[in-house]
Scaffold this motif. Structure first.
Motif, PDB file in Angstrom:
ATOM      1  N   CYS A 178      56.394 -23.557  57.722  1.00 56.06           N
ATOM      2  CA  CYS A 178      56.131 -22.431  56.812  1.00 56.06           C
ATOM      3  C   CYS A 178      54.763 -21.782  57.004  1.00 56.06           C
ATOM      4  CB  CYS A 178      56.218 -22.881  55.356  1.00 56.06           C
ATOM      5  SG  CYS A 178      57.864 -23.323  54.793  1.00 56.06           S
ATOM      6  N   ASP A 179      53.873 -22.431  57.743  1.00 55.88           N
ATOM      7  CA  ASP A 179      52.490 -21.934  57.805  1.00 55.88           C
ATOM      8  C   ASP A 179      52.353 -20.586  58.495  1.00 55.88           C
ATOM      9  OD1 ASP A 179      51.177 -23.966  56.495  1.00 55.88           O
ATOM     10  OD2 ASP A 179      49.848 -24.455  58.156  1.00 55.88           O
TER      11      ASP A 179
ATOM     12  N   GLY B 240      58.207 -17.745  66.407  1.00 53.73           N
ATOM     13  CA  GLY B 240      58.822 -18.666  67.367  1.00 53.73           C
ATOM     14  C   GLY B 240      58.390 -20.103  67.113  1.00 53.73           C
ATOM     15  N   VAL B 241      57.098 -20.294  66.874  1.00 52.01           N
ATOM     16  CA  VAL B 241      56.612 -21.642  66.584  1.00 52.01           C
ATOM     17  C   VAL B 241      57.308 -22.194  65.351  1.00 52.01           C
ATOM     18  CG1 VAL B 241      54.595 -22.983  65.861  1.00 52.01           C
ATOM     19  CG2 VAL B 241      54.369 -21.276  67.696  1.00 52.01           C
ATOM     20  N   ARG B 242      57.350 -21.386  64.290  1.00 50.09           N
ATOM     21  CA  ARG B 242      57.967 -21.853  63.054  1.00 50.09           C
ATOM     22  C   ARG B 242      59.423 -22.263  63.266  1.00 50.09           C
ATOM     23  NH1 ARG B 242      54.338 -17.875  60.414  1.00 50.09           N
ATOM     24  NH2 ARG B 242      55.805 -16.235  60.999  1.00 50.09           N
ATOM     25  N   GLN B 243      60.136 -21.455  64.050  1.00 55.49           N
ATOM     26  CA  GLN B 243      61.561 -21.765  64.235  1.00 55.49           C
ATOM     27  C   GLN B 243      61.769 -23.002  65.103  1.00 55.49           C
ATOM     28  OE1 GLN B 243      63.763 -18.242  65.317  1.00 55.49           O
ATOM     29  NE2 GLN B 243      63.051 -17.137  63.478  1.00 55.49           N
TER      30      GLN B 243
ATOM     31  N   VAL C  86      51.568 -19.257  51.608  1.00 56.90           N
ATOM     32  CA  VAL C  86      50.684 -18.670  50.589  1.00 56.90           C
ATOM     33  C   VAL C  86      49.515 -19.569  50.215  1.00 56.90           C
ATOM     34  CG1 VAL C  86      52.451 -17.180  49.597  1.00 56.90           C
ATOM     35  CG2 VAL C  86      52.214 -19.536  48.763  1.00 56.90           C
ATOM     36  N   TRP C  87      49.371 -20.691  50.859  1.00 57.20           N
ATOM     37  CA  TRP C  87      48.283 -21.601  50.498  1.00 57.20           C
ATOM     38  C   TRP C  87      46.927 -20.894  50.477  1.00 57.20           C
ATOM     39  CZ3 TRP C  87      46.304 -25.587  48.285  1.00 57.20           C
ATOM     40  CH2 TRP C  87      45.015 -26.003  48.640  1.00 57.20           C
ATOM     41  N   HIS C  88      46.695 -20.032  51.463  1.00 61.80           N
ATOM     42  CA  HIS C  88      45.373 -19.410  51.598  1.00 61.80           C
ATOM     43  C   HIS C  88      45.043 -18.488  50.425  1.00 61.80           C
ATOM     44  CE1 HIS C  88      48.137 -16.375  52.995  1.00 61.80           C
ATOM     45  NE2 HIS C  88      47.175 -15.480  52.941  1.00 61.80           N
ATOM     46  N   GLN C  89      46.012 -18.205  49.573  1.00 57.57           N
ATOM     47  CA  GLN C  89      45.726 -17.367  48.406  1.00 57.57           C
ATOM     48  C   GLN C  89      45.367 -18.242  47.200  1.00 57.57           C
ATOM     49  OE1 GLN C  89      48.065 -13.936  47.622  1.00 57.57           O
ATOM     50  NE2 GLN C  89      48.562 -13.557  49.765  1.00 57.57           N
ATOM     51  N   LEU C  90      44.833 -19.408  47.479  1.00 61.48           N
ATOM     52  CA  LEU C  90      44.549 -20.407  46.439  1.00 61.48           C
ATOM     53  C   LEU C  90      43.667 -19.873  45.325  1.00 61.48           C
ATOM     54  CD1 LEU C  90      44.693 -23.412  45.606  1.00 61.48           C
ATOM     55  CD2 LEU C  90      42.566 -23.749  46.821  1.00 61.48           C
ATOM     56  N   TYR C  91      42.547 -19.259  45.702  1.00 64.56           N
ATOM     57  CA  TYR C  91      41.639 -18.696  44.692  1.00 64.56           C
ATOM     58  C   TYR C  91      41.985 -17.224  44.609  1.00 64.56           C
ATOM     59  CZ  TYR C  91      37.401 -17.769  42.054  1.00 64.56           C
ATOM     60  OH  TYR C  91      36.514 -17.413  41.064  1.00 64.56           O
ATOM     61  N   SER C  92      42.444 -16.785  43.510  1.00 67.30           N
ATOM     62  CA  SER C  92      42.983 -15.434  43.412  1.00 67.30           C
ATOM     63  C   SER C  92      41.889 -14.364  43.437  1.00 67.30           C
ATOM     64  CB  SER C  92      43.828 -15.332  42.142  1.00 67.30           C
ATOM     65  OG  SER C  92      44.358 -14.039  42.013  1.00 67.30           O
ATOM     66  N   PHE C  93      41.189 -14.255  44.578  1.00 72.75           N
ATOM     67  CA  PHE C  93      40.316 -13.113  44.763  1.00 72.75           C
ATOM     68  C   PHE C  93      40.301 -12.735  46.227  1.00 72.75           C
ATOM     69  CE2 PHE C  93      36.729 -10.353  45.190  1.00 72.75           C
ATOM     70  CZ  PHE C  93      36.818  -9.589  44.048  1.00 72.75           C
ATOM     71  N   PRO C  94      40.474 -11.479  46.622  1.00 72.21           N
ATOM     72  CA  PRO C  94      40.902 -10.375  45.764  1.00 72.21           C
ATOM     73  C   PRO C  94      42.112 -10.789  44.939  1.00 72.21           C
ATOM     74  CG  PRO C  94      40.489  -9.590  47.999  1.00 72.21           C
ATOM     75  CD  PRO C  94      40.385 -11.074  48.032  1.00 72.21           C
TER      76      PRO C  94
ATOM     77  N   THR D  31      47.415 -27.653  50.871  1.00 72.35           N
ATOM     78  CA  THR D  31      47.869 -26.938  52.083  1.00 72.35           C
ATOM     79  C   THR D  31      49.393 -26.923  52.199  1.00 72.35           C
ATOM     80  OG1 THR D  31      47.873 -28.740  53.750  1.00 72.35           O
ATOM     81  CG2 THR D  31      45.774 -27.604  53.407  1.00 72.35           C
ATOM     82  N   GLU D  32      50.083 -27.675  51.330  1.00 73.65           N
ATOM     83  CA  GLU D  32      51.550 -27.686  51.375  1.00 73.65           C
ATOM     84  C   GLU D  32      52.129 -26.826  50.244  1.00 73.65           C
ATOM     85  OE1 GLU D  32      52.495 -29.029  54.127  1.00 73.65           O
ATOM     86  OE2 GLU D  32      50.404 -29.586  54.349  1.00 73.65           O
ATOM     87  N   ILE D  33      53.417 -26.641  50.295  1.00 74.92           N
ATOM     88  CA  ILE D  33      54.082 -25.817  49.279  1.00 74.92           C
ATOM     89  C   ILE D  33      53.958 -26.465  47.888  1.00 74.92           C
ATOM     90  CG2 ILE D  33      56.405 -26.814  49.464  1.00 74.92           C
ATOM     91  CD1 ILE D  33      55.491 -23.035  49.197  1.00 74.92           C
TER      92      ILE D  33
END
Lengths: 334, 334, 334, 334, 334, 334
Positions: D80-81, D103-106, D135-143, D182-184
């Motif tokens: 999923c990353d 391709g990597v994900r699949q 969506v892990w990287h959106q952990l801290y909602s800013f922006p 870092t996981e779902i």
């Protein structure tokens, strides 16, 4: 392999060294840190006798015990202190003499220098001990301190110890101050101040003992990292705070150790507030590979129960640092 | 109604009393606890002059200020202390004289007795102050204390203060020792010991100040209940512990108050660790109805900001005890 | 040497004593504290039979087990309690009889007296147990208590237990109340009250069990020092508070032990909140040299895993007090 | 009997399995949880070779080691990353290919499905691993986050993992997501959300590892009870928070593990903040009888010191639940 | 706007309502929650008299006071309780009658039903109160509870309260149980159990009072969110735990409120352990817009000092929830 | 006198400046810190229009509001960030343009430089804002970071901001980075690293906001003293941790602010975990005399209730430092 474990013999000086060596060898200690009182290590005899040192070395070898340091807490204490009757109780007659304060201080300074000479002859390059302090008694600033007097106390310390350190340098031995209340350095601030006073000269370092830090609410691991280049030797000793009920003062109430009404006390390693895990990790980080020397003191415990208990505790708690990187194991191997 | 609130003038002795009285009256204080230094209350003049006391009384009346006690901390400190240069800084020349320790101690003892006489003339029946101590400096027992010396220190205290208390008894005034490190009593254990030494005579009691308890981890409310029959006067002062980061010693590092590296410091009431709510409840339980006297000391705050802030804090926090039983309200009315 | 360790057999009464003795002997226990239920120690048979006691003694000797006390918790509970159906579940038929409350109470009082007689015959001078209480159910004062009823409850306790204590005195046996919620004493205040009610007569003392103190937020070491002259026997048992998440009540929610939703529970020694280190130091200070009797109860642990685990924990934690003074070792030897 | 203890081989993949098997067998482990990297368990060879699986089984048998699960953390992460250079470092070339993200994900999704097939062939019914997250990287909602994007991330997870789970169902294997930042799913809220997204289908469960919970201030025991029907496998790993001095961020400061300035770190089991006692009680309550698999990771400790230390810790801490009711022992026997 | 603030009159029932209304109006309260004892709100007169209700309404109007609820704690307590002498103290003679327990319970049940009728006539749709409990006294399961008896206690509660709730439904009034030790529900677990027993019928809800939660270590905000659909009314009252010194039991020691030796006590709002900030945020989240009704009880404070202090505290602490989204302000405006 | 108090207008940008100025003036604020979004301070117009700045100045003067800084958080964020759809939401169309990441970054860099020019024209010498970061998303090092990439992120920051700082130097304005998660610096370690990367040039300093420190467990006062020469501006904002129940992650669970399930949240000043007392003492020690600018954000509170509450809190908490020495008052006056 983890670090060697020694016993500091200071609190066992009522036993002849031979008896103590036999006992600690049987318990499994790796070595001893000999105290310069009792018959454990007599500086005057070591320097005067042709055979004294060899006999001590043979005794240690007989019991398979090694040594990395000797200690001169009692004499060192008298180098800077305002001398009173209590000092008479901890000095041999030849150093006390007529008890004139300045005379006592000078004889003790000379004795500490001689201790370095004897250490070198014995084959160790660390002498641990105290420094005393001319200003300790002004701890609580009332009547308000004239803080220039405090400054003068640090200058006095440097003036008295620099010549001693010169002798240490000559014979290739280092001094490890056991940072401790009643000494010129007892916490972060005063260590910084004492090291500055003596010009951070290499001969003057620290015998780190966490038991004096826990009851001051000081972080032993942080201290080790802050003064990493001056950690020359390590004592393993513990203390506990007993202030939770609001009836026991952290200042100790002018009561003797072991009295249940005190707000803190010394206890056998692992029975108190010292965080040895974090302390050992800090020692690993700074690369300290010297001995962990158990200074066993617990007024509420039988010392023959406590000695092996302490040894066992340190053996199970001290661990070697990592030598591999974890990321390596994750790497793909194609 | 809750208790009256006074300001202890000791930390404002650089201001003429007239100026301070005007200022505190405008702030809304109920009265003043005059310090026996500066021009606030001069014992020698009070006893020698025909008009001095009347003038002070008139000045107080002019600003609508009442008084319940006067204080002799500085002179009292010198009654038992080992005298050094610091004492010279807190004594008038007539008491310091040639500085010979025993002479200083005796002149100060006489002055405290005179303070009781002046207090009686002024119209108050409480004199607060310090006692000093000949053994305070042996706080940390290293070199190991000879504890009979500690016992002798309490005996010395009793011998010096009993004659003073005789004068207090004669003139109907009581002494309130501000229990405090550097004094003969500074916690539960030493209060018990000091009261025992002086035979629990009624003239000798306590000026309770919680700021000296918080940094020792002592429970002010528990102390008030334990020594309820000796709480003669109350100071409102606060202190804060700053040891959470493991780098600041609870012992203070030989630094002056106000230095951020200290492990504890005095702060304006309500800004520190004292639990005033529980303390006031304890005062209610023991039936204390005397003044709450703000001893304002905070090296980090402007005192003209802090004075009214402290007054406001105490007004909003001190409350009167209950006079009714709740169960009554539940009772059926048939 | 440290103290002997016994197992209290109350929670193992489903096993025949022979089987339990074999098991605990193999685990390494020093002895057993026999419960007066199951077949472990039957008071009626002990007094009636010519051989019963000898057989028990032989059984113990066969497995190398010693004994210092026997226990009568269940019968003791019924001496003061308001009797309901729950008591039927813990009494033998001969004591329950027709279940009339006063009859039950009197038969149980007689049985406790007989227990002392049987104990003396068996060769122990301590009988541990409960007292029950006629006022326990008024714990939370709503509807508001008439506190004279509480006072009457303590009087009732004294009236019922004084005659029992007379028998104890006659046969030279002491009673150790396990201070415990649901009993006439369960904390500092109520212990003080119960001891006063019964005139602090020497026959009536305490079987101290810290597991009943931890969940009340009480300090076991402080209690031991406070009531040092009445600590006749000691149980080793632990409890844990689980209130950190704000969802579990310290009152227990009317749930059975072992339910994860309770705010506290009993756990195997060393797995809970009891500070055994401080407790053992307190026992050392008061000079208690009797057995440490493990009362093993943990609804979440297999008891055959827990028994040896508990024994091992106590062996490693209980230590002998110091017999030497440290200062001696510092003394100069000239 | 308590639960079997295995070692997760992921952090030892630099060692050939043969060598690791020998070592862990000697240490006393009951079995291994093989990582699908290094030569420990190669999915492609397992499916292609006629002998690979038999050889692995024989190797394990030779050293008396059992197995309950295999693990595919690295490949699972890439399902999923958002793929970047870091993923190249953890994938074999055949899966990275040209590095085109989709391709990597699949390819990785297909590989995870194959891992289930290989697991079935090997004889285990649990595959543990990671899922990654878009969506892990959106952990801290800013922006400020558009939270519909977060919702879409969970949908993406379900769309990618449902077909994989179909294969798991076909071959009778379950997936245990190691809930982890870092996981779902990495906490209570996101586990709930992830399970809902995938319809709480039975094939998708949890490999519970408390080390990822302690530094988030999450209660491992509570989590186990909350998601009791999805706890398929358990890792034993520990982490410690070091934020007490106010200078180290709980977020980790973009520093590598093992750096003393981090606010938290992984440590050997029993050396950190995980409450294993409460965790094991929770596992007992939900009836988990599978392996406790030590995932050993401690950047400050030698792993050959740590491995046996960890094994010893778990052996001494994990206990079997109770099988009897205590009340039974209290019952009268008439 | 924030919520209206009322005073619950139960603890002021020794004052005539007229006097209390005048006083609270002057203090600035928005309204009163009338207690059904004293002369505040008499159910029998309200139902029998043609003018009683109108007179009360006029009295309230005269002082500008509103009303949202009335309360029947004392009578409600007697519906399920095991009746003893304490109940006589809280009931009028007409309900106590001959004191036969079942008779008392039935008369009180009828009175609670009548209270709903009177409430409807008065113009409020909430009646707060207690339920009592037939099993409260089995709180600590020793002698071991037969837990089927606990179950029967909940069934008894439902059987007694369902008919009462039928009347509430008829007249459109809801009941708010003040969840409280001694009641059928006093924490999370027992609330769940009580609501289940009565079929979660809408008429039966909660008068939430945080003072009963703080000393049980329960989280008021979490409770409000857990039972959000049953929070019908809110009391503002505080309690404090005093267990830090290890000498005071959380169970209360059978001492009356206000005794300093208790481990917890009721105190004026803001003077205790309740986290009102978090509680008000939770009330905002569930959308509670009803009154905050101060139930003032503090055995150590003068109630005329405390009443306005409490009102002031709540006015300054209760705040309205947000009505705008912050992200809006960040949006670009192009 | 204590410091002036301003409101940062960023969270009120939905209101026209005129309306907000009127409101805050009435509330008693000393001034405003204008946000460069909404109509509060438009950089393009300020530089293009002949009258824009004069009109803003007049508007401020009309309401008696002063200004010390303007802020460019949103545009600054886009200078270093990896640009995604979220950035489109916070930028005006002229800066977003076609959304090509590098183009966006360069236009925003130019805009920040222009903001300094506009600030100088407006008459302030501080511009506060964010920097963004190209490596923030690698916060949790899994897949394992290549830490040279982190180093490259700091180099990228310096390369992008040095030219901007050149313009700041030209126009005599300083930049205050609001140290904050998602930025190049968010704690002690990363501040040190960022300052080093940009060569500690004087133009680049810190807008200190404690709300971003409390939830990271960082000590605001310690930070202020550590970076005392770079504290150019101060925000007053608070945050609270809600992790006590073990169910809410300190990482925030990908939930929006204001959701009760988050482990931390922003709250109105004084309602959270920030220790403002210690923070203000630290500001006093370093001699900071600039504005305290309230950045009001609390998703659970009505902002028109919160604004004045925050102002009142800061007015009552911020105090001036001491200007006299206490010892002076103790000195004898002879």
């Amino acid at each position: 392999m983890a670090r060697p474990i020694t016993l500091f013999t200071g609190q066992w000086a009522d036993l002849p060294l031979q008896e103590l060596a036999k006992k600690t060898s049987e318990w499994g200690f790796d070595g001893l840190e000999l105290a310069c009182w009792g018959d454990h290590f007599e500086v005057d005899k070591a320097l005067e006798s042709d055979t004294y040192i060899k006999e001590k070395q043979d005794l240690m070898a007989k019991y398979g015990l090694k040594y990395w340091a000797i200690s001169t807490h009692l004499v060192g204490q008298c180098v800077c202190d305002n001398i009173d009757e209590r000092h008479k109780g901890i000095l041999p007659e030849r150093l006390w003499g007529d008890g004139d304060p300045e005379g006592v201080r000078q004889r003790c300074a000379e004795e500490v220098a001689n201790t370095a000479r004897a250490a070198a002859a014995f084959g160790v390059n660390i002498v641990n001990g105290f420094t005393g302090s001319s200003v300790w008694h002004q701890l609580y600033s009332f009547p308000p301190n004239d803080f220039s007097v405090i400054e003068a106390g640090y200058k006095d310390f440097a003036e008295r110890w620099n010549p001693i350190m010169d002798v240490f340098d000559e014979v290739g031995v280092k001094f490890g101050l056991e940072v401790h209340p009643t000494e010129i350095a007892y916490d972060f601030v005063t260590t910084e101040k004492a090291l500055a006073a003596i010009g951070r000269r290499e001969a003057f370092g620290i015998n780190f003992d966490p038991s004096h830090f826990a009851h001051q609410f000081l972080d032993s691991a942080a201290y080790i990292e802050e003064f990493s280049d001056r950690i020359y030797h390590v004592h393993i000793k513990d203390s506990i705070k007993r202030v939770h009920d609001g009836r026991r003062s952290i200042l100790g109430s002018h009561l003797n150790f072991g009295d249940g009404r005190r707000g803190w006390d010394f206890v056998s390693p692992g029975h108190g507030d010292v965080d040895f895990e974090e302390m050992f990790r800090a020692l690993n980080r700074i690369g300290y590979t010297g001995p962990l020397s158990i200074e066993w003191e617990d007024s509420g415990m039988d010392r023959d129960w406590g000695g092996p208990d302490a040894l066992n505790f340190v053996r199970n708690t001290d661990f070697a640092p990592s030598s591999v990187s974890f990321d390596a194991a994750f790497a793909s191997d194609d």
